[in-house]
Design a protein around this motif. Structure first.
Motif, PDB file in Angstrom:
ATOM      1  N   HIS A 162       0.976  -1.157   0.046  1.00 20.05           N
ATOM      2  CA  HIS A 162      -0.007  -0.012   0.002  1.00 20.05           C
ATOM      3  C   HIS A 162       0.821   1.266   0.039  1.00 20.05           C
ATOM      4  CE1 HIS A 162      -2.938   3.009   1.608  1.00 20.05           C
ATOM      5  NE2 HIS A 162      -3.750   2.248   0.863  1.00 20.05           N
ATOM      6  N   SER A 163       1.897   1.145   0.868  1.00 23.12           N
ATOM      7  CA  SER A 163       2.668   2.549   0.952  1.00 23.12           C
ATOM      8  C   SER A 163       3.669   2.448  -0.086  1.00 23.12           C
ATOM      9  CB  SER A 163       3.383   2.506   2.213  1.00 23.12           C
ATOM     10  OG  SER A 163       4.200   1.669   2.546  1.00 23.12           O
ATOM     11  N   THR A 164       4.547   1.350  -0.310  1.00 22.93           N
ATOM     12  CA  THR A 164       5.415   1.483  -1.592  1.00 22.93           C
ATOM     13  C   THR A 164       4.958   1.800  -2.960  1.00 22.93           C
ATOM     14  OG1 THR A 164       6.631  -0.257  -0.268  1.00 22.93           O
ATOM     15  CG2 THR A 164       7.167  -0.069  -2.579  1.00 22.93           C
ATOM     16  N   HIS A 165       3.862   1.308  -3.183  1.00 20.94           N
ATOM     17  CA  HIS A 165       3.505   1.503  -4.426  1.00 20.94           C
ATOM     18  C   HIS A 165       2.169   2.639  -4.724  1.00 20.94           C
ATOM     19  CE1 HIS A 165       5.518  -1.695  -6.430  1.00 20.94           C
ATOM     20  NE2 HIS A 165       5.255  -2.398  -5.205  1.00 20.94           N
ATOM     21  N   GLY A 166       1.824   3.352  -3.592  1.00 18.69           N
ATOM     22  CA  GLY A 166       0.901   4.452  -3.571  1.00 18.69           C
ATOM     23  C   GLY A 166      -0.528   3.682  -4.011  1.00 18.69           C
ATOM     24  N   LEU A 167      -0.850   2.715  -3.228  1.00 20.98           N
ATOM     25  CA  LEU A 167      -2.049   2.012  -3.677  1.00 20.98           C
ATOM     26  C   LEU A 167      -3.352   2.815  -3.196  1.00 20.98           C
ATOM     27  CD1 LEU A 167      -1.410  -1.648  -3.289  1.00 20.98           C
ATOM     28  CD2 LEU A 167      -1.037  -0.400  -5.421  1.00 20.98           C
ATOM     29  N   THR A 168      -4.244   2.903  -3.803  1.00 19.45           N
ATOM     30  CA  THR A 168      -5.744   3.306  -3.185  1.00 19.45           C
ATOM     31  C   THR A 168      -6.232   2.394  -2.395  1.00 19.45           C
ATOM     32  OG1 THR A 168      -6.374   4.314  -5.556  1.00 19.45           O
ATOM     33  CG2 THR A 168      -7.897   4.075  -3.976  1.00 19.45           C
ATOM     34  N   ALA A 169      -6.021   1.015  -2.644  1.00 18.69           N
ATOM     35  CA  ALA A 169      -6.674  -0.077  -1.539  1.00 18.69           C
ATOM     36  C   ALA A 169      -5.742  -1.430  -2.039  1.00 18.69           C
ATOM     37  CB  ALA A 169      -8.113  -0.046  -1.603  1.00 18.69           C
ATOM     38  N   ILE A 170      -5.932  -2.112  -1.017  1.00 23.40           N
ATOM     39  CA  ILE A 170      -5.273  -3.634  -1.343  1.00 23.40           C
ATOM     40  C   ILE A 170      -6.040  -4.624  -0.560  1.00 23.40           C
ATOM     41  CG2 ILE A 170      -3.377  -3.562   0.235  1.00 23.40           C
ATOM     42  CD1 ILE A 170      -1.908  -5.357  -1.407  1.00 23.40           C
ATOM     43  N   ALA A 171      -6.458  -5.836  -1.084  1.00 27.07           N
ATOM     44  CA  ALA A 171      -7.018  -6.853  -0.304  1.00 27.07           C
ATOM     45  C   ALA A 171      -6.224  -8.170  -0.833  1.00 27.07           C
ATOM     46  CB  ALA A 171      -8.533  -6.919  -0.737  1.00 27.07           C
ATOM     47  N   LEU A 172      -5.886  -8.953   0.285  1.00 28.21           N
ATOM     48  CA  LEU A 172      -5.092 -10.292   0.096  1.00 28.21           C
ATOM     49  C   LEU A 172      -6.209 -11.399   0.790  1.00 28.21           C
ATOM     50  CD1 LEU A 172      -1.667  -9.325   1.297  1.00 28.21           C
ATOM     51  CD2 LEU A 172      -2.541  -9.266  -1.182  1.00 28.21           C
ATOM     52  N   ILE A 173      -6.734 -12.322   0.002  1.00 30.48           N
ATOM     53  CA  ILE A 173      -7.294 -13.500   0.626  1.00 30.48           C
ATOM     54  C   ILE A 173      -6.771 -14.808   0.234  1.00 30.48           C
ATOM     55  CG2 ILE A 173      -9.392 -14.703   0.829  1.00 30.48           C
ATOM     56  CD1 ILE A 173     -10.803 -11.982   0.416  1.00 30.48           C
ATOM     57  N   HIS A 174      -6.280 -15.741   1.249  1.00 33.23           N
ATOM     58  CA  HIS A 174      -5.592 -16.873   1.175  1.00 33.23           C
ATOM     59  C   HIS A 174      -6.801 -18.007   1.549  1.00 33.23           C
ATOM     60  CE1 HIS A 174      -3.125 -20.329   0.048  1.00 33.23           C
ATOM     61  NE2 HIS A 174      -1.814 -19.450  -0.393  1.00 33.23           N
ATOM     62  N   ARG A 175      -7.048 -18.782   0.405  1.00 32.48           N
ATOM     63  CA  ARG A 175      -7.889 -19.891   0.851  1.00 32.48           C
ATOM     64  C   ARG A 175      -7.069 -21.260   1.639  1.00 32.48           C
ATOM     65  NH1 ARG A 175     -11.962 -23.088  -3.386  1.00 32.48           N
ATOM     66  NH2 ARG A 175     -12.955 -24.331  -1.868  1.00 32.48           N
ATOM     67  N   LEU A 176      -7.858 -21.694   2.473  1.00 29.71           N
ATOM     68  CA  LEU A 176      -7.100 -22.907   3.192  1.00 29.71           C
ATOM     69  C   LEU A 176      -8.064 -24.175   2.881  1.00 29.71           C
ATOM     70  CD1 LEU A 176      -6.795 -21.110   6.833  1.00 29.71           C
ATOM     71  CD2 LEU A 176      -5.100 -21.420   4.905  1.00 29.71           C
ATOM     72  N   GLY A 177      -7.384 -25.380   3.327  1.00 27.43           N
ATOM     73  CA  GLY A 177      -8.349 -26.801   3.013  1.00 27.43           C
ATOM     74  C   GLY A 177      -7.807 -26.935   1.555  1.00 27.43           C
ATOM     75  N   THR A 178      -8.572 -28.132   0.899  1.00 33.28           N
ATOM     76  CA  THR A 178      -8.426 -28.425  -0.358  1.00 33.28           C
ATOM     77  C   THR A 178      -9.015 -27.487  -1.132  1.00 33.28           C
ATOM     78  OG1 THR A 178      -8.462 -31.033   0.374  1.00 33.28           O
ATOM     79  CG2 THR A 178      -8.926 -30.568  -1.684  1.00 33.28           C
ATOM     80  N   VAL A 179      -8.448 -27.358  -2.289  1.00 33.10           N
ATOM     81  CA  VAL A 179      -8.984 -26.468  -3.207  1.00 33.10           C
ATOM     82  C   VAL A 179      -8.757 -27.091  -4.662  1.00 33.10           C
ATOM     83  CG1 VAL A 179      -8.408 -24.015  -4.615  1.00 33.10           C
ATOM     84  CG2 VAL A 179      -7.705 -24.380  -2.153  1.00 33.10           C
ATOM     85  N   PRO A 180     -10.028 -27.467  -5.107  1.00 32.05           N
ATOM     86  CA  PRO A 180     -10.014 -28.263  -6.222  1.00 32.05           C
ATOM     87  C   PRO A 180      -9.246 -27.419  -7.487  1.00 32.05           C
ATOM     88  CG  PRO A 180     -12.097 -28.086  -5.040  1.00 32.05           C
ATOM     89  CD  PRO A 180     -11.320 -27.149  -4.565  1.00 32.05           C
ATOM     90  N   ILE A 181      -8.716 -28.278  -8.376  1.00 31.03           N
ATOM     91  CA  ILE A 181      -8.386 -27.973  -9.691  1.00 31.03           C
ATOM     92  C   ILE A 181      -9.370 -26.915 -10.301  1.00 31.03           C
ATOM     93  CG2 ILE A 181      -7.547 -28.257 -11.961  1.00 31.03           C
ATOM     94  CD1 ILE A 181      -6.369 -30.821 -10.835  1.00 31.03           C
ATOM     95  N   GLY A 182      -8.863 -25.773 -10.558  1.00 32.74           N
ATOM     96  CA  GLY A 182      -9.967 -24.788 -11.492  1.00 32.74           C
ATOM     97  C   GLY A 182     -10.429 -23.718 -10.313  1.00 32.74           C
ATOM     98  N   GLU A 183     -10.195 -23.846  -9.154  1.00 32.71           N
ATOM     99  CA  GLU A 183     -10.592 -22.910  -8.165  1.00 32.71           C
ATOM    100  C   GLU A 183      -9.481 -22.078  -7.827  1.00 32.71           C
ATOM    101  OE1 GLU A 183     -13.188 -24.057  -5.094  1.00 32.71           O
ATOM    102  OE2 GLU A 183     -14.534 -25.195  -6.689  1.00 32.71           O
ATOM    103  N   GLU A 184      -9.608 -20.965  -7.456  1.00 34.46           N
ATOM    104  CA  GLU A 184      -8.506 -20.137  -7.021  1.00 34.46           C
ATOM    105  C   GLU A 184      -8.217 -20.277  -5.380  1.00 34.46           C
ATOM    106  OE1 GLU A 184     -10.320 -18.131 -10.342  1.00 34.46           O
ATOM    107  OE2 GLU A 184     -11.178 -18.662  -8.334  1.00 34.46           O
ATOM    108  N   SER A 185      -6.851 -20.444  -5.222  1.00 30.53           N
ATOM    109  CA  SER A 185      -6.358 -20.434  -3.882  1.00 30.53           C
ATOM    110  C   SER A 185      -5.984 -19.173  -3.397  1.00 30.53           C
ATOM    111  CB  SER A 185      -5.207 -21.396  -3.927  1.00 30.53           C
ATOM    112  OG  SER A 185      -3.988 -21.278  -4.580  1.00 30.53           O
ATOM    113  N   ILE A 186      -5.476 -18.034  -4.140  1.00 29.39           N
ATOM    114  CA  ILE A 186      -5.182 -16.842  -3.451  1.00 29.39           C
ATOM    115  C   ILE A 186      -5.613 -15.666  -4.397  1.00 29.39           C
ATOM    116  CG2 ILE A 186      -2.903 -16.931  -4.426  1.00 29.39           C
ATOM    117  CD1 ILE A 186      -1.832 -15.212  -2.006  1.00 29.39           C
ATOM    118  N   LEU A 187      -6.230 -14.797  -3.944  1.00 31.75           N
ATOM    119  CA  LEU A 187      -6.703 -13.680  -4.542  1.00 31.75           C
ATOM    120  C   LEU A 187      -6.016 -12.305  -3.969  1.00 31.75           C
ATOM    121  CD1 LEU A 187     -10.690 -14.136  -4.626  1.00 31.75           C
ATOM    122  CD2 LEU A 187      -8.959 -14.632  -6.753  1.00 31.75           C
ATOM    123  N   ILE A 188      -5.543 -11.590  -4.761  1.00 31.09           N
ATOM    124  CA  ILE A 188      -4.762 -10.405  -4.542  1.00 31.09           C
ATOM    125  C   ILE A 188      -5.491  -9.228  -5.546  1.00 31.09           C
ATOM    126  CG2 ILE A 188      -2.718  -9.032  -4.547  1.00 31.09           C
ATOM    127  CD1 ILE A 188      -1.134 -11.918  -4.214  1.00 31.09           C
TER     128      ILE A 188
END
Length: 185
Positions: A76-102
């Motif tokens: 946020h500070s280094t790149h002068g972002l307006t906003a940032i959201a990081l979400i990491h999924r836990l458990g079994t993640v089937p093929i074709g589904e996202e495990s991390i969203l940034i």
């Protein structure tokens, strides 16, 4: 700046939100529209979303959330972002589904792209999330740090194809979405 934490059934904080920053760990399916809405702003000229797909993930949530928050604050500070959201999924993640969203938003596209790419690499390097790779055809399984090709023993995994628990063989993939346009890598 006071952060707010959302509690899970186990009373463990699974998300932290500060002004213009959101980090989360979840066992639920990841919602692309929801995370993009967290960074949407009239001040932002670009929104970039990174999504990596694959495997089964485990973590120690209190430590992993603090690390994700530190990464988000830095981006946020280094790149002068307006906003940032990081979400990491836990458990079994089937093929074709996202495990991390940034998701990041910034006044200018170049800053958004750089921040998104850097955040992904730093998350993989530093966040206390481990993945279980189940190898096909009697190959057993191995827990790995959340870095490309690095096992806890420091061995590099040969080739790009790995097994996924109960899913046969799959290929790792990352996607970048900017303002709704997808660029698969």
């Amino acid at each position: 700046m006071a952060a707010t934490a959302t509690q899970s059934k186990a009373e463990t904080p699974m998300s932290i939100t500060e002004p213009n920053i959101h980090v989360e760990l979840t066992y639920d399916h990841l919602d692309v529209v929801s995370i993009m809405n967290r960074v949407r702003s009239p001040k932002a000229g670009a929104i970039v979303l990174f999504a990596v797909q694959h495997l089964s993930y485990s973590s120690y949530p209190p430590l992993a959330l603090r690390t994700l928050l530190s990464i988000a604050r830095s981006m946020h500070s280094t790149h002068g972002l307006t906003a940032i959201a990081l979400i990491h999924r836990l458990g079994t993640v089937p093929i074709g589904e996202e495990s991390i969203l940034i998701a990041v938003s910034a006044p200018h596209r170049q800053a958004a792209w750089r921040a998104g790419e850097e955040a992904l690499e730093v998350c993989k390097e530093k966040t206390e999330v481990w993945k279980l790779e189940v190898l096909g055809e009697g190959g057993g399984s191995v827990w790995r740090a959340n870095r490309d090709g690095q096992g806890q023993e420091g061995k590099v995994v040969g080739g790009e194809q790995v097994g996924v628990e109960g899913e046969g063989v799959g290929r790792r993939r990352s996607s970048m979405i900017m303002d709704g346009e997808r660029d698969d890598r």
